[in-house]
Design a protein around this motif. Structure first.
Motif, PDB file in Angstrom:
ATOM      1  N   LYS A  91       0.862  -1.175   0.000  1.00  0.00           N
ATOM      2  CA  LYS A  91       0.000   0.000   0.000  1.00  0.00           C
ATOM      3  C   LYS A  91       0.902   1.229   0.000  1.00  0.00           C
ATOM      4  O   LYS A  91       1.497   1.568   1.016  1.00  0.00           O
ATOM      5  CB  LYS A  91      -0.918   0.014   1.220  1.00  0.00           C
ATOM      6  CG  LYS A  91      -1.946  -1.110   1.242  1.00  0.00           C
ATOM      7  CD  LYS A  91      -2.836  -1.017   2.477  1.00  0.00           C
ATOM      8  CE  LYS A  91      -3.894  -2.115   2.483  1.00  0.00           C
ATOM      9  NZ  LYS A  91      -4.760  -2.044   3.690  1.00  0.00           N
ATOM     10  N   ALA A  92       1.030   1.865  -1.148  1.00  0.00           N
ATOM     11  CA  ALA A  92       1.864   3.060  -1.283  1.00  0.00           C
ATOM     12  C   ALA A  92       0.940   4.242  -1.532  1.00  0.00           C
ATOM     13  O   ALA A  92       0.650   4.608  -2.668  1.00  0.00           O
ATOM     14  CB  ALA A  92       2.858   2.892  -2.426  1.00  0.00           C
ATOM     15  N   GLY A  93       0.430   4.824  -0.455  1.00  0.00           N
ATOM     16  CA  GLY A  93      -0.583   5.859  -0.597  1.00  0.00           C
ATOM     17  C   GLY A  93      -1.851   5.254  -1.172  1.00  0.00           C
ATOM     18  O   GLY A  93      -2.350   4.228  -0.702  1.00  0.00           O
ATOM     19  N   LYS A  94      -2.372   5.875  -2.226  1.00  0.00           N
ATOM     20  CA  LYS A  94      -3.585   5.366  -2.874  1.00  0.00           C
ATOM     21  C   LYS A  94      -3.281   4.289  -3.916  1.00  0.00           C
ATOM     22  O   LYS A  94      -4.201   3.723  -4.506  1.00  0.00           O
ATOM     23  CB  LYS A  94      -4.334   6.519  -3.544  1.00  0.00           C
ATOM     24  CG  LYS A  94      -4.889   7.551  -2.573  1.00  0.00           C
ATOM     25  CD  LYS A  94      -5.584   8.672  -3.332  1.00  0.00           C
ATOM     26  CE  LYS A  94      -6.069   9.752  -2.374  1.00  0.00           C
ATOM     27  NZ  LYS A  94      -6.679  10.888  -3.106  1.00  0.00           N
ATOM     28  N   VAL A  95      -2.002   4.037  -4.156  1.00  0.00           N
ATOM     29  CA  VAL A  95      -1.605   3.029  -5.137  1.00  0.00           C
ATOM     30  C   VAL A  95      -1.290   1.727  -4.409  1.00  0.00           C
ATOM     31  O   VAL A  95      -0.421   1.692  -3.533  1.00  0.00           O
ATOM     32  CB  VAL A  95      -0.390   3.501  -5.955  1.00  0.00           C
ATOM     33  CG1 VAL A  95       0.020   2.442  -6.965  1.00  0.00           C
ATOM     34  CG2 VAL A  95      -0.712   4.812  -6.673  1.00  0.00           C
ATOM     35  N   PHE A 306       3.340   2.959 -11.197  1.00  0.00           N
ATOM     36  CA  PHE A 306       4.626   2.554 -10.619  1.00  0.00           C
ATOM     37  C   PHE A 306       5.333   3.764 -10.017  1.00  0.00           C
ATOM     38  O   PHE A 306       5.830   3.716  -8.887  1.00  0.00           O
ATOM     39  CB  PHE A 306       5.514   1.900 -11.676  1.00  0.00           C
ATOM     40  CG  PHE A 306       6.888   1.543 -11.160  1.00  0.00           C
ATOM     41  CD1 PHE A 306       7.136   0.278 -10.657  1.00  0.00           C
ATOM     42  CD2 PHE A 306       7.921   2.473 -11.149  1.00  0.00           C
ATOM     43  CE1 PHE A 306       8.389  -0.056 -10.153  1.00  0.00           C
ATOM     44  CE2 PHE A 306       9.178   2.156 -10.648  1.00  0.00           C
ATOM     45  CZ  PHE A 306       9.410   0.885 -10.150  1.00  0.00           C
ATOM     46  N   SER A 307       5.404   4.851 -10.782  1.00  0.00           N
ATOM     47  CA  SER A 307       6.109   6.051 -10.313  1.00  0.00           C
ATOM     48  C   SER A 307       5.460   6.615  -9.059  1.00  0.00           C
ATOM     49  O   SER A 307       6.149   7.047  -8.121  1.00  0.00           O
ATOM     50  CB  SER A 307       6.134   7.109 -11.418  1.00  0.00           C
ATOM     51  OG  SER A 307       6.840   6.645 -12.552  1.00  0.00           O
ATOM     52  N   GLN A 308       4.130   6.616  -9.020  1.00  0.00           N
ATOM     53  CA  GLN A 308       3.433   7.127  -7.838  1.00  0.00           C
ATOM     54  C   GLN A 308       3.715   6.256  -6.619  1.00  0.00           C
ATOM     55  O   GLN A 308       3.950   6.764  -5.513  1.00  0.00           O
ATOM     56  CB  GLN A 308       1.927   7.188  -8.110  1.00  0.00           C
ATOM     57  CG  GLN A 308       1.524   8.210  -9.167  1.00  0.00           C
ATOM     58  CD  GLN A 308       0.026   8.240  -9.384  1.00  0.00           C
ATOM     59  OE1 GLN A 308      -0.757   8.318  -8.440  1.00  0.00           O
ATOM     60  NE2 GLN A 308      -0.394   8.182 -10.646  1.00  0.00           N
ATOM     61  N   ALA A 309       3.695   4.936  -6.807  1.00  0.00           N
ATOM     62  CA  ALA A 309       3.968   4.031  -5.689  1.00  0.00           C
ATOM     63  C   ALA A 309       5.409   4.177  -5.215  1.00  0.00           C
ATOM     64  O   ALA A 309       5.685   4.189  -4.006  1.00  0.00           O
ATOM     65  CB  ALA A 309       3.688   2.590  -6.108  1.00  0.00           C
ATOM     66  N   ILE A 482      13.881  10.180 -26.040  1.00  0.00           N
ATOM     67  CA  ILE A 482      12.914   9.688 -25.048  1.00  0.00           C
ATOM     68  C   ILE A 482      12.751   8.169 -25.179  1.00  0.00           C
ATOM     69  O   ILE A 482      11.652   7.634 -25.239  1.00  0.00           O
ATOM     70  CB  ILE A 482      11.552  10.408 -25.166  1.00  0.00           C
ATOM     71  CG1 ILE A 482      11.751  11.908 -25.410  1.00  0.00           C
ATOM     72  CG2 ILE A 482      10.721  10.206 -23.898  1.00  0.00           C
ATOM     73  CD1 ILE A 482      10.485  12.710 -25.543  1.00  0.00           C
ATOM     74  N   THR A 483      13.888   7.475 -25.239  1.00  0.00           N
ATOM     75  CA  THR A 483      13.859   6.015 -25.314  1.00  0.00           C
ATOM     76  C   THR A 483      14.066   5.363 -23.951  1.00  0.00           C
ATOM     77  O   THR A 483      14.150   4.138 -23.859  1.00  0.00           O
ATOM     78  CB  THR A 483      14.918   5.508 -26.305  1.00  0.00           C
ATOM     79  OG1 THR A 483      16.177   6.136 -26.030  1.00  0.00           O
ATOM     80  CG2 THR A 483      14.512   5.833 -27.731  1.00  0.00           C
ATOM     81  N   ILE A 484      14.167   6.161 -22.886  1.00  0.00           N
ATOM     82  CA  ILE A 484      14.197   5.592 -21.541  1.00  0.00           C
ATOM     83  C   ILE A 484      12.885   4.866 -21.276  1.00  0.00           C
ATOM     84  O   ILE A 484      11.855   5.163 -21.876  1.00  0.00           O
ATOM     85  CB  ILE A 484      14.411   6.677 -20.468  1.00  0.00           C
ATOM     86  CG1 ILE A 484      13.318   7.748 -20.559  1.00  0.00           C
ATOM     87  CG2 ILE A 484      15.790   7.277 -20.564  1.00  0.00           C
ATOM     88  CD1 ILE A 484      13.278   8.695 -19.384  1.00  0.00           C
ATOM     89  N   SER A 485      12.918   3.897 -20.365  1.00  0.00           N
ATOM     90  CA  SER A 485      11.696   3.184 -20.014  1.00  0.00           C
ATOM     91  C   SER A 485      10.812   4.058 -19.131  1.00  0.00           C
ATOM     92  O   SER A 485      11.262   5.066 -18.573  1.00  0.00           O
ATOM     93  CB  SER A 485      12.032   1.887 -19.274  1.00  0.00           C
ATOM     94  OG  SER A 485      12.443   2.156 -17.939  1.00  0.00           O
ATOM     95  N   ASP A 486       9.552   3.654 -18.996  1.00  0.00           N
ATOM     96  CA  ASP A 486       8.638   4.415 -18.144  1.00  0.00           C
ATOM     97  C   ASP A 486       9.087   4.369 -16.686  1.00  0.00           C
ATOM     98  O   ASP A 486       8.980   5.363 -15.961  1.00  0.00           O
ATOM     99  CB  ASP A 486       7.220   3.860 -18.273  1.00  0.00           C
ATOM    100  CG  ASP A 486       6.216   4.691 -17.501  1.00  0.00           C
ATOM    101  OD1 ASP A 486       5.957   5.837 -17.911  1.00  0.00           O
ATOM    102  OD2 ASP A 486       5.711   4.206 -16.471  1.00  0.00           O
ATOM    103  N   ILE A 487       9.603   3.224 -16.235  1.00  0.00           N
ATOM    104  CA  ILE A 487      10.125   3.122 -14.870  1.00  0.00           C
ATOM    105  C   ILE A 487      11.259   4.114 -14.670  1.00  0.00           C
ATOM    106  O   ILE A 487      11.348   4.800 -13.647  1.00  0.00           O
ATOM    107  CB  ILE A 487      10.592   1.679 -14.594  1.00  0.00           C
ATOM    108  CG1 ILE A 487       9.383   0.750 -14.461  1.00  0.00           C
ATOM    109  CG2 ILE A 487      11.465   1.605 -13.346  1.00  0.00           C
ATOM    110  CD1 ILE A 487       9.734  -0.717 -14.379  1.00  0.00           C
ATOM    111  N   ALA A 488      12.142   4.216 -15.671  1.00  0.00           N
ATOM    112  CA  ALA A 488      13.296   5.111 -15.576  1.00  0.00           C
ATOM    113  C   ALA A 488      12.898   6.577 -15.538  1.00  0.00           C
ATOM    114  O   ALA A 488      13.682   7.428 -15.111  1.00  0.00           O
ATOM    115  CB  ALA A 488      14.238   4.866 -16.751  1.00  0.00           C
TER     116      ALA A 488
END
Length: 752
Positions: A91-95, A306-309, A482-488
């Motif tokens: 549970k990372a906040g609302k995520v 993922f980024s929010q969590a 902008i070829t970095i991954s979304d996680i990155a």
């Protein structure tokens, strides 16, 4: 001509807002792959839908994994989930991460207190000299520091796959004490960790040794060895030592053997990060987590679930490091800004071959409040053979197909959303082609900017095609921006690019393999993915060594046997007398390797100052980064290739130590100069940050006090690096005195 799939399939789908989300806006929004899953599940005859992410719970029940975001007023959402047998993980906040019984997914998508549901999107890994190039050897020796820094008292967590629990590099430098404290294999059944409902946890070294490996691959072993391996069995037990070789280690295995169909995704990774941080909290120790995997889908603006969590998990003493990706030389991205007079973009799509044929995803993202449409066409010798027609943002799933000149088919599933979790419009396509014709992707609009990428992941391996112009004036080439991954792209992640610390090596067959035709030594490696993020933040943050990096490989990976395809990369074999088994060290390349190098350096920084936050860690890395002829002059904000430069372990640890209030008094007495690598073979370099134009007199004395070398160093304002050749001197200990207008510093210098 646009052609719908069979009416039988369409009629079989629920009409309750799952596929036409505007019909009932109190229901959760669904990610494109979630919507496609619901369709595929209707006609599926087995107990799983191929290429989705599954786990087994403790009762061996099949579950799908995912991430959800709750509404501000979630009502009875938790109770509704519990009634369906849904298990909550992190549970990372609302995520939250969730485990959904495979038979309950459709019902789960109707829980009204959930804002967004994202079934896990498959992810893929981002595949000696490194310590010297980053100046970590001087850190390990404690040259000019309060003490040697080796990662002692810090937890290094590796979220990955392919661990060899028995490799000697995971023991201490005497091959006596085992340093792996906990293992969580997420994809096997057994006893889950406290707070989680799936996988098997091992906290006893004997159990880990008996198990041996999580899946017989090698990626996690190599990554873990770079970050924290002791180097036992390498030359002098040192040459292939990792960066934080006295750290405690925790492994999270996120995918099973290649022969199995269970994949891995973002919620598994969030749970793994949370698990490692919880262990570190229980031990009252700082921790760094490394992730050398990336997801090809997402907005790349730091707003994904993922980024929010992740932002909710990291904090002081708990740092996350990840690889930028290996698509820096792939034209997988297109950007288009529409105007009233420039309303369309067209590109040829070259679909990469995968084990399931020519299949790819196209992920298109627009701007909040703007609209656009997209279509797919077949093209042959100047003629449009067939077309889906334009599909606009109608919040529906469109199952289409085109017939090629060879009378075979291109299937096009297109999912549209007028407003995703970040309020941006999105069109997602899954294309499967059996046609001989060229495939063209078009998009149109009258205002706003869109970005789109092509990619596909199958069983944790990424397959990337390209966007091409093919000489047509009306078409657009793809690019490597902008070829970095979304996680990155996550703001709270420290994202790592790769440079070439060395470009050749000699293997166990005494053959020399070289990459000199691919990249120059010390330069950025072409595969290192580029930024910036969509919201114009600089990524990667910094670059680490990522070409031909030597580390441990798994003894369970048959590709590294003498008859295996990867044996050519082996550089050292060691027989462990404890179990009379052979172990290897080998070189691999990728941002998968540069990321754990920086993770290990962050562990050294946390040993120097356990209170570092993600922001202060970045600041120190940025301020101490190496800038040279290869990085060029970088702006203060960095650039989208190098970030802020090459990671500097010595400078970073020294500054982390100086910012620790407990040692401030000692730190003020530290020398402003750095000499590296120290000890070394006589080819040294001096670093100094000057306030202006200065002349520094250098004098070297041997152990008897005899003057053996002098030099004059003219500096300019900023960081200066001076090549200092002492190879003409005999091996031994020397004292290098630097005199800057009467301010004298003396550095102990060792030639070995």
């Amino acid at each position: 001509m646009k052609k719908l799939l069979s009416a039988i399939l369409i009629a079989a789908l629920p009409a309750t807002g799952v596929y036409a989300q505007k019909q009932e806006n109190t229901l959760p929004k669904l990610s494109p792959l979630t919507q496609l899953y619901l369709q595929k599940a209707v006609k599926n005859t087995s107990d799983h839908v191929d290429n989705y992410v599954y786990n087994y719970d403790a009762q061996h029940n099949l579950t799908l994994t995912g991430i959800i975001k709750l509404k501000d007023n979630s009502g009875n959402a938790l109770e509704d989930m519990q009634q369906l047998g849904v298990r909550i993980g992190t549970k990372a906040g609302k995520v939250w991460t969730v485990q959904i019984p495979a038979t309950k997914v459709a019902a789960f998508t109707k829980i009204k207190g959930i804002d967004y549901i994202e079934l896990n999107e498959p992810t893929a890994p981002q595949l000696d000299e490194a310590r010297k190039q980053t100046r970590a050897d001087s850190v390990h020796q404690g040259i000019g520091l309060f003490c040697p820094f080796t990662g002692d008292g810090v937890v290094v967590g590796i979220v990955d796959a392919g661990f060899d629990y028995t490799h000697p590099t995971f023991f201490d430098t005497l091959n006596a004490n085992y340093r792996v404290k906990q293992v969580w294999e997420q994809k096997t059944t057994g006893t889950p960790p406290t707070g989680f409902s799936y996988g098997n946890e091992m906290t006893n070294a004997a159990d880990m040794w008996t198990k041996g490996t999580d899946n017989g691959q090698t990626h996690g072993t190599h990554v873990g060895g770079i970050a924290g391996g002791s180097g036992v069995g390498s030359i002098d037990n040192r040459k292939y030592r990792g960066f934080a070789h006295q750290s405690e280690m925790v492994f999270v295995g996120i995918t099973p053997d290649k022969s199995q169909w269970i994949n891995t995704g973002a919620s598994d990774m969030i749970d793994g990060i949370n698990y490692i941080f919880k262990y570190a909290d229980a031990q009252n120790k700082p921790a760094v987590v490394n992730l050398s995997w990336g997801s090809p889908l997402g907005p790349r603006d730091g707003t994904s679930l993922f980024s929010q969590a992740l932002s909710a998990l990291v904090r002081a003493g708990k740092i996350f490091v990840c690889s930028s990706g290996n698509n820096g030389d792939n034209n997988i991205h297109i950007k288009k800004t529409f105007t009233a007079t420039d309303t369309a973009v067209h590109t040829f799509l070259n679909i990469a071959e995968s084990p399931v044929g020519k299949r790819t995803w196209i992920d298109m993202w627009g701007e909040t409040g703007k609209t656009f449409c997209a279509q797919v066409k077949l093209y042959n010798n100047g003629t449009i053979v067939d077309s889906t027609g334009y599909v606009c943002l109608d919040d529906n799933t469109h199952n289409l197909y085109l017939i090629g000149t060879n009378n075979d088919t291109l299937f096009a599933d297109m999912v549209t959303s007028s407003s995703e979790f970040n309020n941006k419009p999105r069109i997602f396509m899954e294309l499967t082609s059996k046609v001989a014709d060229s495939v063209v992707v078009d998009a149109k609009g009258t205002s706003g900017t869109i970005h789109f990428w092509n990619s596909f992941v199958y069983q944790t391996v990424g397959y990337y095609g390209t966007f091409e112009k093919y000489g047509k004036s009306w078409a657009t080439d793809g690019n490597t921006d902008i070829t970095i991954s979304d996680i990155a792209a996550s703001e709270s992640a420290i994202t790592i690019g790769a440079y070439a610390s060395k470009v050749s090596f000699t293997n166990l067959n005494n053959a020399t393999l070289s990459y000199t035709g691919y990249v120059n030594k010390f330069n950025i490696v072409p595969f290192s993915s580029h930024g910036p993020t969509i919201d114009n933040r600089i990524k990667p943050d910094i670059a680490g060594p990522g070409l031909t990096v030597a580390s441990a490989v798994s003894s369970f990976d048959t590709t590294f046997l003498p008859t295996g395809s990867d044996y050519q990369f082996a550089v050292r074999k060691f027989t462990n007398t404890t179990n009379n088994k052979d172990y290897l060290y080998a070189v691999l390349s990728g941002t998968s390797m540069s990321s754990p190098a920086v993770s290990g350096i962050v562990a050294l920084m946390l040993q120097a100052n356990p209170k570092l936050t993600p922001a202060s860690t970045k600041t120190i890395l940025f301020e101490t980064a190496i800038k040279d002829n290869f990085t060029g002059a970088l702006p203060a904000a960095g650039n989208s290739t190098w970030g802020h430069g090459k990671v500097n372990a010595y400078g970073a640890v020294k500054q982390a130590w100086q910012t620790n209030s407990v040692k401030n008094i000692v730190a003020q007495q530290a020398s402003p100069y750095t000499i590296f690598p120290n000890p070394g073979n006589g080819s040294f370099a001096l670093d100094y940050t000057a306030k202006g134009n200065e002349t520094i007199a250098i004098a070297v004395y041997d152990i008897t006090g005899k003057l053996v070398k002098t030099a004059a160093w003219k500096t300019q304002k900023g960081l200066n690096t001076y090549p200092f050749d002492m190879t003409q001197l005999a091996k031994g200990t020397y004292f290098t005195k630097l005199n800057n207008s009467g301010k004298v510093s003396t550095l102990k210098t060792v030639i070995q």
